[in-house]
Design a protein around this motif. Structure first.
Motif, PDB file in Angstrom:
ATOM      1  N   GLY A 272       0.806  -1.218   0.000  1.00 14.49           N
ATOM      2  CA  GLY A 272       0.000   0.000   0.000  1.00 14.49           C
ATOM      3  C   GLY A 272       0.831   1.256   0.000  1.00 14.49           C
ATOM      4  N   GLY A 273       1.970   1.218   0.685  1.00  9.84           N
ATOM      5  CA  GLY A 273       2.816   2.395   0.770  1.00  9.84           C
ATOM      6  C   GLY A 273       3.749   2.582  -0.400  1.00  9.84           C
ATOM      7  N   SER A 274       4.196   1.478  -1.002  1.00  8.76           N
ATOM      8  CA  SER A 274       5.186   1.567  -2.086  1.00  8.76           C
ATOM      9  C   SER A 274       4.548   1.639  -3.467  1.00  8.76           C
ATOM     10  CB  SER A 274       6.116   0.348  -2.030  1.00  8.76           C
ATOM     11  OG  SER A 274       5.409  -0.840  -2.356  1.00  8.76           O
ATOM     12  N   GLY A 275       3.343   1.101  -3.565  1.00  5.39           N
ATOM     13  CA  GLY A 275       2.704   1.058  -4.878  1.00  5.39           C
ATOM     14  C   GLY A 275       3.205  -0.067  -5.753  1.00  5.39           C
ATOM     15  N   ALA A 276       4.169  -0.852  -5.254  1.00  9.19           N
ATOM     16  CA  ALA A 276       4.689  -1.997  -5.997  1.00  9.19           C
ATOM     17  C   ALA A 276       3.765  -3.175  -5.755  1.00  9.19           C
ATOM     18  CB  ALA A 276       6.112  -2.323  -5.551  1.00  9.19           C
ATOM     19  N   GLY A 277       2.846  -3.413  -6.671  1.00  7.61           N
ATOM     20  CA  GLY A 277       1.768  -4.358  -6.452  1.00  7.61           C
ATOM     21  C   GLY A 277       2.174  -5.814  -6.544  1.00  7.61           C
ATOM     22  N   THR A 278       1.224  -6.676  -6.196  1.00  8.16           N
ATOM     23  CA  THR A 278       1.391  -8.133  -6.271  1.00  8.16           C
ATOM     24  C   THR A 278       0.193  -8.669  -7.041  1.00  8.16           C
ATOM     25  OG1 THR A 278       0.349  -8.266  -4.087  1.00  8.16           O
ATOM     26  CG2 THR A 278       2.748  -8.336  -4.157  1.00  8.16           C
ATOM     27  N   SER A 279       0.146  -8.352  -8.302  1.00 12.85           N
ATOM     28  CA  SER A 279      -1.077  -8.560  -9.090  1.00 12.85           C
ATOM     29  C   SER A 279      -1.424 -10.030  -9.287  1.00 12.85           C
ATOM     30  CB  SER A 279      -0.937  -7.881 -10.458  1.00 12.85           C
ATOM     31  OG  SER A 279       0.162  -8.421 -11.173  1.00 12.85           O
ATOM     32  N   THR A 280      -0.444 -10.934  -9.224  1.00 17.72           N
ATOM     33  CA  THR A 280      -0.756 -12.345  -9.444  1.00 17.72           C
ATOM     34  C   THR A 280      -1.348 -13.011  -8.208  1.00 17.72           C
ATOM     35  OG1 THR A 280       1.475 -13.056  -8.787  1.00 17.72           O
ATOM     36  CG2 THR A 280       1.094 -12.586 -11.137  1.00 17.72           C
ATOM     37  N   LEU A 281      -1.190 -12.386  -7.045  1.00 17.51           N
ATOM     38  CA  LEU A 281      -1.645 -13.000  -5.799  1.00 17.51           C
ATOM     39  C   LEU A 281      -3.168 -13.019  -5.741  1.00 17.51           C
ATOM     40  CD1 LEU A 281      -0.554 -14.206  -3.126  1.00 17.51           C
ATOM     41  CD2 LEU A 281      -0.840 -11.940  -2.116  1.00 17.51           C
ATOM     42  N   CYS A 282      -3.730 -14.219  -5.609  1.00 15.74           N
ATOM     43  CA  CYS A 282      -5.187 -14.378  -5.591  1.00 15.74           C
ATOM     44  C   CYS A 282      -5.738 -14.598  -4.194  1.00 15.74           C
ATOM     45  CB  CYS A 282      -5.595 -15.562  -6.471  1.00 15.74           C
ATOM     46  SG  CYS A 282      -5.152 -15.386  -8.207  1.00 15.74           S
ATOM     47  N   VAL A 296      -8.316  -6.792   7.600  1.00 16.26           N
ATOM     48  CA  VAL A 296      -8.846  -7.489   6.430  1.00 16.26           C
ATOM     49  C   VAL A 296      -9.203  -6.479   5.344  1.00 16.26           C
ATOM     50  CG1 VAL A 296     -10.707  -8.947   5.551  1.00 16.26           C
ATOM     51  CG2 VAL A 296      -9.693  -9.429   7.790  1.00 16.26           C
ATOM     52  N   ALA A 297      -9.910  -5.442   5.731  1.00 20.59           N
ATOM     53  CA  ALA A 297     -10.318  -4.432   4.748  1.00 20.59           C
ATOM     54  C   ALA A 297      -9.105  -3.750   4.125  1.00 20.59           C
ATOM     55  CB  ALA A 297     -11.234  -3.409   5.406  1.00 20.59           C
ATOM     56  N   ARG A 298      -8.134  -3.370   4.956  1.00 23.68           N
ATOM     57  CA  ARG A 298      -6.940  -2.695   4.452  1.00 23.68           C
ATOM     58  C   ARG A 298      -6.124  -3.603   3.533  1.00 23.68           C
ATOM     59  NH1 ARG A 298      -4.867  -1.557   8.999  1.00 23.68           N
ATOM     60  NH2 ARG A 298      -2.971  -2.822   9.056  1.00 23.68           N
ATOM     61  N   ALA A 299      -6.008  -4.881   3.920  1.00 21.65           N
ATOM     62  CA  ALA A 299      -5.211  -5.822   3.124  1.00 21.65           C
ATOM     63  C   ALA A 299      -5.877  -6.100   1.781  1.00 21.65           C
ATOM     64  CB  ALA A 299      -5.015  -7.113   3.901  1.00 21.65           C
ATOM     65  N   ARG A 300      -7.183  -6.257   1.776  1.00 20.84           N
ATOM     66  CA  ARG A 300      -7.867  -6.513   0.511  1.00 20.84           C
ATOM     67  C   ARG A 300      -7.711  -5.341  -0.440  1.00 20.84           C
ATOM     68  NH1 ARG A 300     -13.810  -8.584   1.931  1.00 20.84           N
ATOM     69  NH2 ARG A 300     -13.908  -8.822  -0.332  1.00 20.84           N
ATOM     70  N   ALA A 301      -7.766  -4.136   0.100  1.00 19.83           N
ATOM     71  CA  ALA A 301      -7.614  -2.955  -0.751  1.00 19.83           C
ATOM     72  C   ALA A 301      -6.199  -2.845  -1.300  1.00 19.83           C
ATOM     73  CB  ALA A 301      -7.975  -1.703   0.049  1.00 19.83           C
ATOM     74  N   ALA A 302      -5.207  -3.136  -0.466  1.00 20.25           N
ATOM     75  CA  ALA A 302      -3.818  -2.983  -0.895  1.00 20.25           C
ATOM     76  C   ALA A 302      -3.380  -4.105  -1.820  1.00 20.25           C
ATOM     77  CB  ALA A 302      -2.903  -2.930   0.336  1.00 20.25           C
ATOM     78  N   LEU A 303      -3.753  -5.337  -1.492  1.00 20.52           N
ATOM     79  CA  LEU A 303      -3.238  -6.488  -2.225  1.00 20.52           C
ATOM     80  C   LEU A 303      -4.117  -6.914  -3.383  1.00 20.52           C
ATOM     81  CD1 LEU A 303      -2.124  -8.660   0.847  1.00 20.52           C
ATOM     82  CD2 LEU A 303      -0.749  -7.055  -0.492  1.00 20.52           C
ATOM     83  N   GLY A 304      -5.392  -6.537  -3.331  1.00 23.15           N
ATOM     84  CA  GLY A 304      -6.293  -6.901  -4.418  1.00 23.15           C
ATOM     85  C   GLY A 304      -6.584  -8.387  -4.497  1.00 23.15           C
ATOM     86  N   CYS A 305      -6.472  -9.082  -3.376  1.00 19.39           N
ATOM     87  CA  CYS A 305      -6.699 -10.525  -3.371  1.00 19.39           C
ATOM     88  C   CYS A 305      -7.735 -10.873  -2.307  1.00 19.39           C
ATOM     89  CB  CYS A 305      -5.396 -11.281  -3.093  1.00 19.39           C
ATOM     90  SG  CYS A 305      -4.750 -11.056  -1.419  1.00 19.39           S
ATOM     91  N   ALA A 306      -8.213 -12.113  -2.356  1.00 17.73           N
ATOM     92  CA  ALA A 306      -9.112 -12.596  -1.313  1.00 17.73           C
ATOM     93  C   ALA A 306      -8.313 -12.825  -0.039  1.00 17.73           C
ATOM     94  CB  ALA A 306      -9.772 -13.900  -1.757  1.00 17.73           C
TER      95      ALA A 306
END
Length: 515
Positions: A272-282, A296-306
């Motif tokens: 969330g802070g770096s902007g370096a995403g983990t797009s493959t993580l499901c 949970v809410a913060r992690a889902r928003a930052a990581l984009g995964c379940a």
């Protein structure tokens, strides 16, 4: 079936596919093993173990970080019909002497050094104190003592263990002041992983990143056994750092990971802070301690995964999980519902089942329950109908979703790792200044809990925090178990019968900082 059946299937189908991808943080080296290499090396290591006198049913102990040798060794133990005994790298001489002696281990494989500690010297000190321990082998060392001395030859004597043979011995902390050796078979372990993978939609195409220690049941089952069972790829991280974890996910295309709350918190904050995403993580499964809903809410928003919440124990693996398509309320407010093959129920103090939404003792029954504690059947906590008393307090709603409310047993969970309270208290009490001690947990936003030693001193005695740590280090206690606060009170709160009221101490610590 055993894991060797799944390994053979993966070797036949995809021999050149990466099976294990492991990085050593100390020097940045990367080792990737294909399924064909993993099969060959584990057969060679099994032959090497047999040369050291490891016969079926003997215990092979290994105190290793998340290195490729760990996975090879477990498969080698299976091929030798031996018992894998993974040991956390935080354990020191006191813990190892008990565990290796209790297990009657014949062989110990360890690192030369890890995170600044001389594990080679530790292993030799322990060998001198454990009569059954005949051999020590060192990953990273050269010559006859090195791990590579186990490799290089096969003898064609690989043996398929029965699916009900004990294949794993894992020590867990308890309230008895003595670690208990949890025994698992291929059936108890694989019967957990099959429905787990089905619920989360995992298969051979997944890349499983594991930052949790492989010597912890979470890391062992879901970072060593699960990938081979699926024919998937495992990515092993030996020293957790969120930026490294994020980079490894991107580099390897990791799709799944699992860890205690601190791993989820730190990875989400970094991404969330770096902007370096983990797009493959499901999927990120968080287990070991309840997840705060805000995380949970913060992690889902930052990581984009379940984000999946799970509850389980060394004795049975993950028993309950939420589901990817569950509502927000269930994901953030429960620890999930039982996997296929497992049952959970809430009972009162007499063992009678309670109605929905009542708080009581959590019991578990099913196919992944462990095969008992080595040498301690009196501690199994399993009744004649197969219900295992977990020692946890929980509620269960009408749909079967549980929520852990607390623990009836006296254990602190720091970052997903149990701290054996009775053992720590007994060591602190050895200090000549201590008249009474109670070790309790206090909330921590990152680790879930930390340990605090509340002490009453002897008349005229003094003790500060540095002195306490020095005393415990002299007792060779694992650093992970060290209390992190030292309030000194004139009296400890007690019941009329004289028992220390730890709930009052926890309330005191939660209300006001005490140091």
């Amino acid at each position: 079936m055993t894991l060797l059946d799944h390994l053979a299937r993966a070797v036949a189908a995809t021999p050149d596919k990466p099976a294990v991808h492991a990085t050593r943080a100390e020097n940045g080296t990367v080792r990737t093993l294909s399924y064909a290499e993993l099969d060959r090396l584990s057969s060679e290591a099994a032959c090497g173990l047999r040369r050291l006198g490891v016969t079926p049913g003997k215990v092979v102990s290994f105190q290793l970080p998340n290195w490729w040798e760990f996975t090879v060794l477990h498969l080698a133990c299976l091929k030798a019909a031996a018992v894998s005994n993974p040991l956390m790298t935080i354990f020191r001489e006191r813990e190892l002497r008990f565990m290796l002696g209790h297990a009657r281990s014949r062989v110990l494989i360890t690192a030369s050094s890890f995170r600044g500690h001389d594990h080679r010297a530790l292993a030799h000190a322990v060998r001198d104190a454990v009569p059954t321990l005949a051999h020590v082998r060192i990953a990273g060392a050269a010559g006859t003592e090195g791990f590579d001395s186990l490799l290089g030859a096969t003898d064609g004597a690989d043996r398929r263990p029965d699916s009900d043979d004990v294949i794993q011995l894992l020590y867990t902390s308890g309230t008895t002041g003595e670690p208990k050796g949890v025994m698992h078979t291929s059936n108890t372990m694989l019967s957990n992983l099959v429905p787990f993978a089905a619920r989360l939609g995992l298969g051979a195409g997944d890349v499983i990143h594991m930052p949790s220690p492989l010597a912890h049941q979470l890391g062992f089952m879901y970072g060593v056994v699960l990938p081979v069972m699926l024919g998937a790829t495992s990515v092993l991280q030996d020293v957790f750092a969120p930026d490294t974890m994020a980079a490894q996910i991107r580099e390897t295309g990791a799709t799944f990971t699992m860890g205690a709350t601190p791993f989820l918190n730190d990875l989400a904050e970094h991404v969330g802070g770096s902007g370096a995403g983990t797009s493959t993580l499901c999927v990120f499964v968080s287990a070991g301690a309840p997840i705060p809903p805000a995380l949970v809410a913060r992690a889902r928003a930052a990581l984009g995964c379940a984000v999946i919440s799970a509850w389980g124990m060394s004795e049975n693996g993950a028993v309950t999980t939420t589901c990817p398509d569950d509502s927000e309320a269930r994901i953030t407010g429960t620890d999930g519902t039982a996997l296929d093959g497992m049952e959970v129920r809430i009972v009162d103090a007499r063992g009678a089942a309670l109605p929905a939404d009542s708080e009581g003792r959590l019991q578990v029954r099913g196919c992944s329950n462990f095969a008992g504690y080595l040498g301690r059947p009196d501690l199994d906590n399993t009744d004649t109908e197969g219900w295992f008393d977990t020692g946890d307090l929980a509620r269960m709603d009408a749909a079967g979703y549980i929520r852990i409310c607390g623990r009836s047993k006296d254990i602190i969970i720091r970052g997903g790792e149990n701290i054996p309270v009775v053992e720590v208290e007994s060591l602190i009490f050895r200090h000549p200044a201590v008249a009474e001690v109670a070790v309790v947990g206090y909330p921590d936003p990152r680790l879930g809990e930390r340990a605090c030693a509340v002490v009453r001193l002897r008349a005229g005695a003094t003790l500060d925090f540095a002195g306490l740590r020095a005393h415990l280090e002299a007792q060779r206690m694992a650093r992970h178990y060290m209390p992190e606060r030292l309030p000194i009170l004139d009296e400890l709160p007690r019941t009329p019968s004289g028992k220390v009221q730890k709930f009052r101490l926890r309330a005191l610590l939660a209300e006001a900082p005490v140091s």
